[in-house]
Design a protein around this motif. Structure first.
Motif, PDB file in Angstrom:
ATOM      1  N   UNK A 246       0.865  -1.273  -0.144  1.00  0.00           N
ATOM      2  CA  UNK A 246       0.195  -0.032   0.060  1.00  0.00           C
ATOM      3  C   UNK A 246       0.767   1.140   0.146  1.00  0.00           C
ATOM      4  N   UNK A 247       0.946   1.854  -1.149  1.00  0.00           N
ATOM      5  CA  UNK A 247       1.853   2.919  -1.228  1.00  0.00           C
ATOM      6  C   UNK A 247       1.219   4.137  -1.925  1.00  0.00           C
ATOM      7  N   UNK A 248       1.838   5.358  -1.483  1.00  0.00           N
ATOM      8  CA  UNK A 248       1.301   6.831  -2.235  1.00  0.00           C
ATOM      9  C   UNK A 248       2.277   7.479  -2.663  1.00  0.00           C
ATOM     10  N   UNK A 249       2.114   8.496  -3.765  1.00  0.00           N
ATOM     11  CA  UNK A 249       3.168   9.177  -3.995  1.00  0.00           C
ATOM     12  C   UNK A 249       3.148  10.525  -3.182  1.00  0.00           C
ATOM     13  N   UNK A 250       4.321  10.798  -2.827  1.00  0.00           N
ATOM     14  CA  UNK A 250       4.187  12.126  -1.764  1.00  0.00           C
ATOM     15  C   UNK A 250       4.448  13.355  -2.720  1.00  0.00           C
ATOM     16  N   UNK A 251       4.577  14.351  -1.944  1.00  0.00           N
ATOM     17  CA  UNK A 251       4.454  15.557  -2.928  1.00  0.00           C
ATOM     18  C   UNK A 251       5.676  15.762  -3.688  1.00  0.00           C
ATOM     19  N   UNK A 252       6.841  15.134  -3.610  1.00  0.00           N
ATOM     20  CA  UNK A 252       7.800  15.030  -4.323  1.00  0.00           C
ATOM     21  C   UNK A 252       7.842  14.018  -5.472  1.00  0.00           C
ATOM     22  N   UNK A 253       6.780  13.429  -5.522  1.00  0.00           N
ATOM     23  CA  UNK A 253       6.387  12.271  -6.539  1.00  0.00           C
ATOM     24  C   UNK A 253       7.161  11.175  -6.154  1.00  0.00           C
ATOM     25  N   UNK A 254       7.575  10.845  -5.101  1.00  0.00           N
ATOM     26  CA  UNK A 254       8.360   9.562  -4.365  1.00  0.00           C
ATOM     27  C   UNK A 254       7.367   8.604  -3.857  1.00  0.00           C
ATOM     28  N   UNK A 255       7.580   7.508  -4.031  1.00  0.00           N
ATOM     29  CA  UNK A 255       6.500   6.395  -3.661  1.00  0.00           C
ATOM     30  C   UNK A 255       6.986   6.395  -1.987  1.00  0.00           C
ATOM     31  N   UNK A 256       5.770   6.170  -1.095  1.00  0.00           N
ATOM     32  CA  UNK A 256       6.073   5.971   0.439  1.00  0.00           C
ATOM     33  C   UNK A 256       4.963   5.116   0.705  1.00  0.00           C
ATOM     34  N   UNK A 257       5.381   4.401   1.802  1.00  0.00           N
ATOM     35  CA  UNK A 257       4.357   3.220   2.512  1.00  0.00           C
ATOM     36  C   UNK A 257       3.398   4.095   3.517  1.00  0.00           C
ATOM     37  N   UNK A 258       2.265   3.687   3.374  1.00  0.00           N
ATOM     38  CA  UNK A 258       1.171   4.519   4.416  1.00  0.00           C
ATOM     39  C   UNK A 258       1.448   3.895   5.667  1.00  0.00           C
ATOM     40  N   UNK A 259       0.900   4.394   6.888  1.00  0.00           N
ATOM     41  CA  UNK A 259       0.925   3.798   7.973  1.00  0.00           C
ATOM     42  C   UNK A 259      -0.426   3.906   8.547  1.00  0.00           C
ATOM     43  N   UNK A 260      -0.782   2.606   9.270  1.00  0.00           N
ATOM     44  CA  UNK A 260      -2.270   2.232   9.449  1.00  0.00           C
ATOM     45  C   UNK A 260      -2.637   2.215  10.828  1.00  0.00           C
ATOM     46  N   UNK A 261      -3.899   2.530  11.267  1.00  0.00           N
ATOM     47  CA  UNK A 261      -4.283   1.879  12.490  1.00  0.00           C
ATOM     48  C   UNK A 261      -5.585   1.088  12.553  1.00  0.00           C
ATOM     49  N   UNK A 262      -6.076   0.726  13.662  1.00  0.00           N
ATOM     50  CA  UNK A 262      -7.390  -0.531  13.708  1.00  0.00           C
ATOM     51  C   UNK A 262      -7.805  -0.149  15.069  1.00  0.00           C
ATOM     52  N   UNK A 263      -9.188  -0.036  15.294  1.00  0.00           N
ATOM     53  CA  UNK A 263      -9.577  -0.021  16.760  1.00  0.00           C
ATOM     54  C   UNK A 263     -11.084  -0.410  16.584  1.00  0.00           C
ATOM     55  N   UNK A 264     -11.363  -0.829  18.036  1.00  0.00           N
ATOM     56  CA  UNK A 264     -12.625  -1.658  17.845  1.00  0.00           C
ATOM     57  C   UNK A 264     -13.200  -1.680  19.553  1.00  0.00           C
ATOM     58  N   UNK A 265     -14.740  -1.950  19.302  1.00  0.00           N
ATOM     59  CA  UNK A 265     -15.340  -2.398  20.606  1.00  0.00           C
ATOM     60  C   UNK A 265     -16.359  -3.262  20.294  1.00  0.00           C
ATOM     61  N   UNK A 266     -16.923  -4.012  21.108  1.00  0.00           N
ATOM     62  CA  UNK A 266     -17.799  -5.083  20.882  1.00  0.00           C
ATOM     63  C   UNK A 266     -19.202  -5.296  21.564  1.00  0.00           C
ATOM     64  N   UNK A 267     -20.061  -6.077  21.572  1.00  0.00           N
ATOM     65  CA  UNK A 267     -21.055  -6.329  22.657  1.00  0.00           C
ATOM     66  C   UNK A 267     -20.630  -6.890  23.908  1.00  0.00           C
ATOM     67  N   UNK A 268     -19.280  -6.860  23.842  1.00  0.00           N
ATOM     68  CA  UNK A 268     -18.645  -7.280  25.315  1.00  0.00           C
ATOM     69  C   UNK A 268     -19.058  -6.221  26.432  1.00  0.00           C
ATOM     70  N   UNK A 269     -19.051  -5.151  25.806  1.00  0.00           N
ATOM     71  CA  UNK A 269     -19.534  -3.805  26.507  1.00  0.00           C
ATOM     72  C   UNK A 269     -20.800  -4.112  27.342  1.00  0.00           C
ATOM     73  N   UNK A 270     -21.892  -4.933  26.838  1.00  0.00           N
ATOM     74  CA  UNK A 270     -23.047  -5.255  27.454  1.00  0.00           C
ATOM     75  C   UNK A 270     -22.679  -5.958  28.643  1.00  0.00           C
ATOM     76  N   UNK A 271     -21.809  -7.118  28.535  1.00  0.00           N
ATOM     77  CA  UNK A 271     -21.244  -7.689  29.712  1.00  0.00           C
ATOM     78  C   UNK A 271     -20.721  -6.897  30.746  1.00  0.00           C
ATOM     79  N   UNK A 272     -19.901  -5.840  30.446  1.00  0.00           N
ATOM     80  CA  UNK A 272     -19.439  -4.907  31.327  1.00  0.00           C
ATOM     81  C   UNK A 272     -20.431  -4.174  32.177  1.00  0.00           C
ATOM     82  N   UNK A 273     -21.491  -3.797  31.437  1.00  0.00           N
ATOM     83  CA  UNK A 273     -22.391  -2.885  32.205  1.00  0.00           C
ATOM     84  C   UNK A 273     -23.087  -3.837  33.031  1.00  0.00           C
TER      85      UNK A 273
END
Length: 479
Positions: A246-273
């Motif tokens: 997963x690459x993109x061209x930066x402002x100098x037209x050079x290829x760079x890899x992106x940096x990623x995140x992921x985040x989540x919650x579930x129905x486990x929150x009902x158990x917590x309640x």
């Protein structure tokens, strides 16, 4: 009244058998039912309504912070799933696999998503080409399938509902900020919606998500002094980007890899309640997440003026945006009192002939059983104030549980003694060798919940190996 007494007597006391008490509340409060397929549950309307309120709160926060909802396929080609080896090794034991389509053997096995990282990565590879395409901030509401051996309603199941956010950024700094910003969204959900004081911090190397550079967590402490991981936010770095090109061209037209995140919650929150707030009479729900915030119980409902006034109160509260129910069924008031206590409805409003004559009504607060009288002409405003008061009291009660059950320990012997005699959170400093953490887990069943933010080490040397201590770690037995 016999029915009322029976409803309460059938609930096991929390301190007698916490696991049984929990399961009975799930069933008797009509949050869920067991399906015919082991490990899968049916979300009943009342339980699903709690999830909807969580979804609505978070979905608004996500959109306010520039995220867009998408939906990815349920099935993942095995060849695609295998592209990121560390990720696959983490999830392989939990995967369910489709091998037949219709009546024919499939040319390639299909993984039923345990999570959707690889699907998002493949999509990002196609749609990200330029720095102008970044950042992309997506979120998905869906269900996932993990073939768990041991299941418990809401806490751990083969299929569960969740949201998973996936974002791509131009550089490390931007992605790291996103990871921590979303952790703060979850933390605020705890304080503003669920009345749960989450402890936040970074996961240790051995406890972080497969494929992540760093994993951050929100941890909740239950009434039985066990911890529950209630949500996570992951900084992936550029590892997935390199695996999926997963690459993109930066402002100098050079290829760079992106940096990623992921985040989540579930129905486990009902158990917590359930496990944080509820009591021996049943479910206790904070008012802002409760599907029914006020239930109106007419007393002597056969009298026309009682039902007429009850309907006027219902209309007024509903118009004010309060989630209200008028129970005009032919069941006895005592039965209704018991049912709505079991279901954790925050406020019970009782109205009878004498109340109408006095232009007042009786309000019963579920979390304290306190009974107060309110004037009919100011109900909506007074009830709104009561919601804020109840929410804060529930939050403070839960915070006291965390404070009273968090202890610093300086030696491994002290760690074991406190864990066995008291439980709860234990703070102890360790070195950075995973073997020491592993030894604690194997010998005590306590796991590293997180490395809390901005806390200094307690002891100079690791109590397990004697090497220099690097981190203060929060340990607990957990679900």
């Amino acid at each position: 009244m016999q029915k009322n007494e029976k409803l309460v007597k059938e609930i096991t006391r929390r301190d007698e058998d916490f696991a049984k008490w929990y399961t009975e509340i799930c069933l008797k409060a009509e949050l869920m039912d067991y399906s015919d397929l082991k490990g899968f549950i049916i979300y009943r309307p009342y339980g699903y309504a709690i999830w909807e309120n969580i979804v609505n709160y978070l979905d608004n926060r996500f959109k306010e912070t520039g995220h867009e909802n998408v939906y990815m396929p349920m099935l993942i080609p095995e060849s695609l799933f295998n592209k990121e080896k560390e990720h696959v090794e983490g999830f392989a034991p939990e995967c369910a696999v489709v091998t037949i389509g219709g009546k024919e053997e499939l040319a390639e096995r299909l993984i039923i998503r345990p999570t959707s990282e690889v699907l998002f990565c493949e999509h990002f590879r196609k749609v990200v080409t330029s720095h102008r395409d970044l950042p992309k901030k997506y979120n998905q509401w869906c269900s996932v399938l993990r073939w768990e051996k041991t299941t418990r309603p809401f806490l751990r199941g083969k299929e569960f509902l969740w949201q998973e956010g996936h974002t791509v950024h131009k550089d490390k700094e931007e992605a790291e900020k996103e990871t921590l910003d979303m952790l703060k969204v979850y933390e605020r959900m705890g304080s503003d919606l669920l009345a749960i004081p989450f402890v936040t911090g970074r996961k240790t190397e051995s406890e972080k998500f497969a494929g992540a550079v760093d994993t951050y967590t929100i941890e909740a402490l239950m009434h039985d002094k066990k911890a529950l991981q209630s949500g996570t936010s992951h900084f992936f770095g550029d590892g997935f980007a390199k695996a999926f090109d997963i690459k993109y061209q930066d402002k100098e037209n050079k290829p760079q890899y992106v940096f990623q995140t992921s985040w989540g919650v579930t129905t486990r929150l009902i158990g917590a309640l359930i496990m944080v707030h509820s009591d021996d009479e049943g479910l206790v729900l904070p008012p802002f997440v409760a599907p029914i915030q006020v239930v109106i119980i007419p007393i002597m409902s056969h009298k026309p003026e009682v039902m007429k006034t009850s309907q006027k109160i219902y209309d007024k509260l509903k118009k004010s945006g309060i989630r209200v129910k008028l129970d005009d069924s032919d069941r006895t008031p005592g039965w209704k009192f018991s049912e709505y206590e079991m279901k954790g409805v925050p406020l019970r409003l009782e109205i009878g002939p004498r109340d109408i004559e006095n232009k007042t009504c009786n309000i019963v607060l579920r979390h304290t059983k306190e009974k107060i009288s309110l004037p009919l002409d100011k109900l909506d405003k007074e009830i709104t104030k009561l919601f804020s008061k109840m929410h804060q009291e529930l939050y403070d009660r839960a915070l006291k549980n965390v404070t009273d059950n968090t202890r610093k320990v300086n030696s491994y012997q002290e760690f074991k003694e406190v864990l066995n005699s008291h439980g709860g959170y234990l703070k102890m400093s360790l070195c950075d060798n995973p073997a020491c953490e592993k030894k604690i887990k194997e010998e005590t069943q306590a796991t590293a919940r997180c490395i809390p933010f901005n806390e200094e080490v307690i002891n100079d040397n690791c109590p397990i190996c004697g090497q220099a201590a690097k981190y203060k770690i929060l340990f607990a037995k957990a679900y």
